[in-house]
Design a protein around this motif. Structure first.
Motif, PDB file in Angstrom:
ATOM      1  N   ARG A  75       0.839  -1.405  -0.112  1.00  0.00           N
ATOM      2  CA  ARG A  75       0.084   0.091  -0.067  1.00  0.00           C
ATOM      3  C   ARG A  75       0.702   1.160   0.167  1.00  0.00           C
ATOM      4  NH1 ARG A  75      -5.048   0.946   4.089  1.00  0.00           N
ATOM      5  NH2 ARG A  75      -5.777  -0.934   2.906  1.00  0.00           N
ATOM      6  N   PHE A  76       0.714   2.025  -0.880  1.00  0.00           N
ATOM      7  CA  PHE A  76       1.308   3.435  -0.963  1.00  0.00           C
ATOM      8  C   PHE A  76       0.207   4.375  -0.896  1.00  0.00           C
ATOM      9  CE2 PHE A  76       4.611   1.791  -4.417  1.00  0.00           C
ATOM     10  CZ  PHE A  76       5.300   1.050  -3.442  1.00  0.00           C
ATOM     11  N   HIS A  77       0.360   5.064   0.508  1.00  0.00           N
ATOM     12  CA  HIS A  77      -0.497   6.037   1.048  1.00  0.00           C
ATOM     13  C   HIS A  77       0.102   6.850   2.167  1.00  0.00           C
ATOM     14  CE1 HIS A  77      -4.160   7.778   2.691  1.00  0.00           C
ATOM     15  NE2 HIS A  77      -4.795   7.909   1.489  1.00  0.00           N
ATOM     16  N   PRO A  78      -0.324   8.089   2.342  1.00  0.00           N
ATOM     17  CA  PRO A  78       0.417   8.706   3.404  1.00  0.00           C
ATOM     18  C   PRO A  78       0.128   8.430   4.771  1.00  0.00           C
ATOM     19  CG  PRO A  78      -0.497  10.326   1.613  1.00  0.00           C
ATOM     20  CD  PRO A  78      -1.029   8.883   1.418  1.00  0.00           C
ATOM     21  N   SER A  79      -1.070   7.647   4.830  1.00  0.00           N
ATOM     22  CA  SER A  79      -1.460   7.003   6.338  1.00  0.00           C
ATOM     23  C   SER A  79      -0.731   6.076   6.442  1.00  0.00           C
ATOM     24  CB  SER A  79      -3.104   6.759   6.054  1.00  0.00           C
ATOM     25  OG  SER A  79      -3.211   5.797   5.285  1.00  0.00           O
ATOM     26  N   VAL A  80       0.217   5.460   5.560  1.00  0.00           N
ATOM     27  CA  VAL A  80       0.545   3.885   6.321  1.00  0.00           C
ATOM     28  C   VAL A  80       1.901   4.359   7.329  1.00  0.00           C
ATOM     29  CG1 VAL A  80       2.187   2.305   5.132  1.00  0.00           C
ATOM     30  CG2 VAL A  80       0.203   3.131   3.930  1.00  0.00           C
ATOM     31  N   TYR A  81       1.767   3.374   8.158  1.00  0.00           N
ATOM     32  CA  TYR A  81       2.591   3.294   9.161  1.00  0.00           C
ATOM     33  C   TYR A  81       2.751   1.833   9.900  1.00  0.00           C
ATOM     34  CZ  TYR A  81      -0.781   3.125  13.239  1.00  0.00           C
ATOM     35  OH  TYR A  81      -1.578   3.034  14.227  1.00  0.00           O
ATOM     36  N   LEU A  82       3.336   1.513  10.794  1.00  0.00           N
ATOM     37  CA  LEU A  82       3.468   0.190  11.125  1.00  0.00           C
ATOM     38  C   LEU A  82       2.376  -0.514  11.640  1.00  0.00           C
ATOM     39  CD1 LEU A  82       5.502  -2.160  11.544  1.00  0.00           C
ATOM     40  CD2 LEU A  82       6.012  -1.279  13.811  1.00  0.00           C
ATOM     41  N   ILE A  97      -3.881  -0.289  -2.136  1.00  0.00           N
ATOM     42  CA  ILE A  97      -4.257   1.187  -2.373  1.00  0.00           C
ATOM     43  C   ILE A  97      -2.817   1.861  -2.848  1.00  0.00           C
ATOM     44  CG2 ILE A  97      -4.791   3.225  -1.371  1.00  0.00           C
ATOM     45  CD1 ILE A  97      -6.721   1.720   0.590  1.00  0.00           C
ATOM     46  N   GLY A  98      -2.951   2.641  -4.180  1.00  0.00           N
ATOM     47  CA  GLY A  98      -1.928   3.352  -4.365  1.00  0.00           C
ATOM     48  C   GLY A  98      -0.868   2.579  -5.249  1.00  0.00           C
ATOM     49  N   VAL A  99      -1.117   1.119  -5.341  1.00  0.00           N
ATOM     50  CA  VAL A  99      -0.228   0.249  -5.970  1.00  0.00           C
ATOM     51  C   VAL A  99      -0.916  -0.535  -7.207  1.00  0.00           C
ATOM     52  CG1 VAL A  99       1.414  -1.693  -5.912  1.00  0.00           C
ATOM     53  CG2 VAL A  99       1.355   0.200  -4.448  1.00  0.00           C
TER      54      VAL A  99
END
Length: 444
Positions: free
Chosen positions: A94-101, A167-169
């Motif tokens: 997933r490439f999205h600004p909300s992504v974290y661990l 998402i985003g990929v």
């Protein structure tokens, strides 16, 4: 066994502080497992729960790249390889600004159960980055993907870990990622990524599979009450790949799809969504649903959610926690019969409770949207045999898998004393398959 469950959950939550989405996914599964542990104390003795909640491997890495102005940008990359008891790790990026661990861990945890439900020999994992591909040029996306894969390549392989899109990929990103993997390794290892283009190792039906599969699952749900999609009023959240193909399959089955959305608002099209126009706006022009509404002469409602539109079938296909208690109340008030998740954990816990207590048939994403990863596994089969299947054959396989998941959820729910609960059936069925494999492999 309830005491052991609560103690194990407390320990896991404490070890993963602040990861709210992961906590939510844990609660949903743990709430279903009391009857299982009562019947199988061996799972408690072998600490299966505690081991299952701890990823086998968590990888976090720096992703430096250069934008079109020549400025160096830095993003963070993730890959959580959660459980490989059933096969190589399998799950999207997933490439999205909300992504974290925490988000990657919740997605990976869900993926373990989802992949087990497919009956295919695949484990669970997930990955991604806080990189945002929206508004980026093809060159910028390519340079980012090449930098991302320059680190990731050492951790993946067709017998180790097989990423896909999320998402985003999409196809563009998968192409750039695969090209860099091939360049670095000097191997045409087509089974290392799924969601590839049809001319270089991809599978027919893969891009349609998540959306199609969600609708096929919902069709099985409707059959349990003696109905079909024919004539049903349907709303779909999102306007990306999953939503577009959910709309397509629902329309093929005779549904009247009147609403879709993006992060800015929703469209109400009482004439029925014009899928060709929506695809032109979203996939070719990369535009917002407001552009579709303007050209179509439909109603665009900014800043609000599509659930306030009355419907008999609701398909959340966007992102996590997008359907809350107020949304569920609006859907129930409009006479909704079925809610089937095309996204991962899009319905909040309070909304799930309200829906199920109101008699709505509700299916969690780990069951209803498993068609995507199931077809990825079919793509892996074709890659391994250097074969290519027809669209019709692959879609038949997908439909059979979705029917089997649906029926197994209900059968398992009956077996463990929670008849009609797709949530319990999905969680228990997936858990038992993974837990038995973990016991067979020993303390690893």
């Amino acid at each position: 066994m309830q005491v052991q469950l609560e103690r194990a959950l407390e320990q896991v939550l404490a070890r993963n502080a602040g990861e709210h989405e992961f906590h939510q996914a844990l609660h949903e599964v743990f709430d279903s497992l009391g009857p299982v542990l009562d019947r199988h104390p061996e799972y408690v003795d072998a600490a299966v729960l505690e081991r299952l909640c701890e990823p086998e491997r968590q990888i976090i890495f720096r992703v430096p790249w250069v934008d079109d102005s020549g400025t160096v940008q830095i993003n963070r990359g993730f890959r959580v390889e959660f459980n490989s008891a059933l096969g190589p790790y399998k799950g999207g990026l997933r490439f999205h600004p909300s992504v974290y661990l925490g988000i990657v861990k919740f997605l990976g945890f869900e993926q373990v159960f989802k992949n087990a439900l497919t009956g295919m020999p695949i484990g669970g994992g997930k990955g991604g980055s806080d990189f945002d591909p929206r508004g980026k040029s093809d060159g910028e996306v390519m340079r980012f993907c090449q930098s991302f894969m320059t680190e990731l390549y050492r951790h993946i392989g067709e017998y180790t870990d097989v990423p896909a899109g999320d998402i985003g990929v999409g196809g563009r990103e998968i192409g750039y990622l695969f090209g860099q993997y091939k360049r670095i390794t000097n191997r045409y290892e087509s089974g290392v990524l799924t969601g590839k283009g049809l001319t270089w190792g991809g599978s027919l039906v893969r891009k349609e599979a998540t959306g199609y599969g969600t609708v096929l699952f919902a069709e099985s749900m409707l059959r349990t009450i003696g109905e079909s999609f024919d004539g049903q009023r349907v709303v779909v959240s999102g306007a990306g790949n999953v939503a577009l193909y959910a709309i397509e399959k629902a329309q093929q089955l005779g549904a009247h799809v009147v609403g879709c959305s993006d992060s800015s608002g929703y469209v109400l099209d009482e004439k029925g969504i014009d899928l060709d126009l929506l695809r032109q706006v979203r996939e070719v022009e990369r535009g917002r649903v407001s552009v579709y509404a303007e050209r179509r002469g439909a109603v665009y409602v900014p800043g609000r959610r599509v659930w306030e539109v009355g419907a008999q079938v609701a398909l959340p296909c966007a992102t996590q926690n997008e359907l809350d208690e107020d949304d569920a109340r609006a859907l129930v008030g409009s006479g909704v019969k079925v809610v089937a998740e095309g996204a991962n954990m899009p319905t909040t816990p309070k909304a799930i409770t309200l829906l199920t207590e109101s008699g709505v048939l509700y299916a969690p994403g780990k069951a209803a949207n498993a068609g995507g990863v199931a077809t990825s596994a079919l793509e892996m089969q074709q890659n391994a045999s250097r074969d290519s299947w027809t669209f019709e054959h692959t879609e038949e396989r997908l439909a059979a898998i979705m029917r089997d998941i649906h029926d197994r959820c209900l059968t398992t729910a009956d077996e463990y004393g929670v008849p009609g609960s797709y949530v319990a059936g999905a969680n228990i069925s997936g858990f038992v398959r993974v837990a038995d494999a973990m016991l067979a492999l020993g303390l690893v």
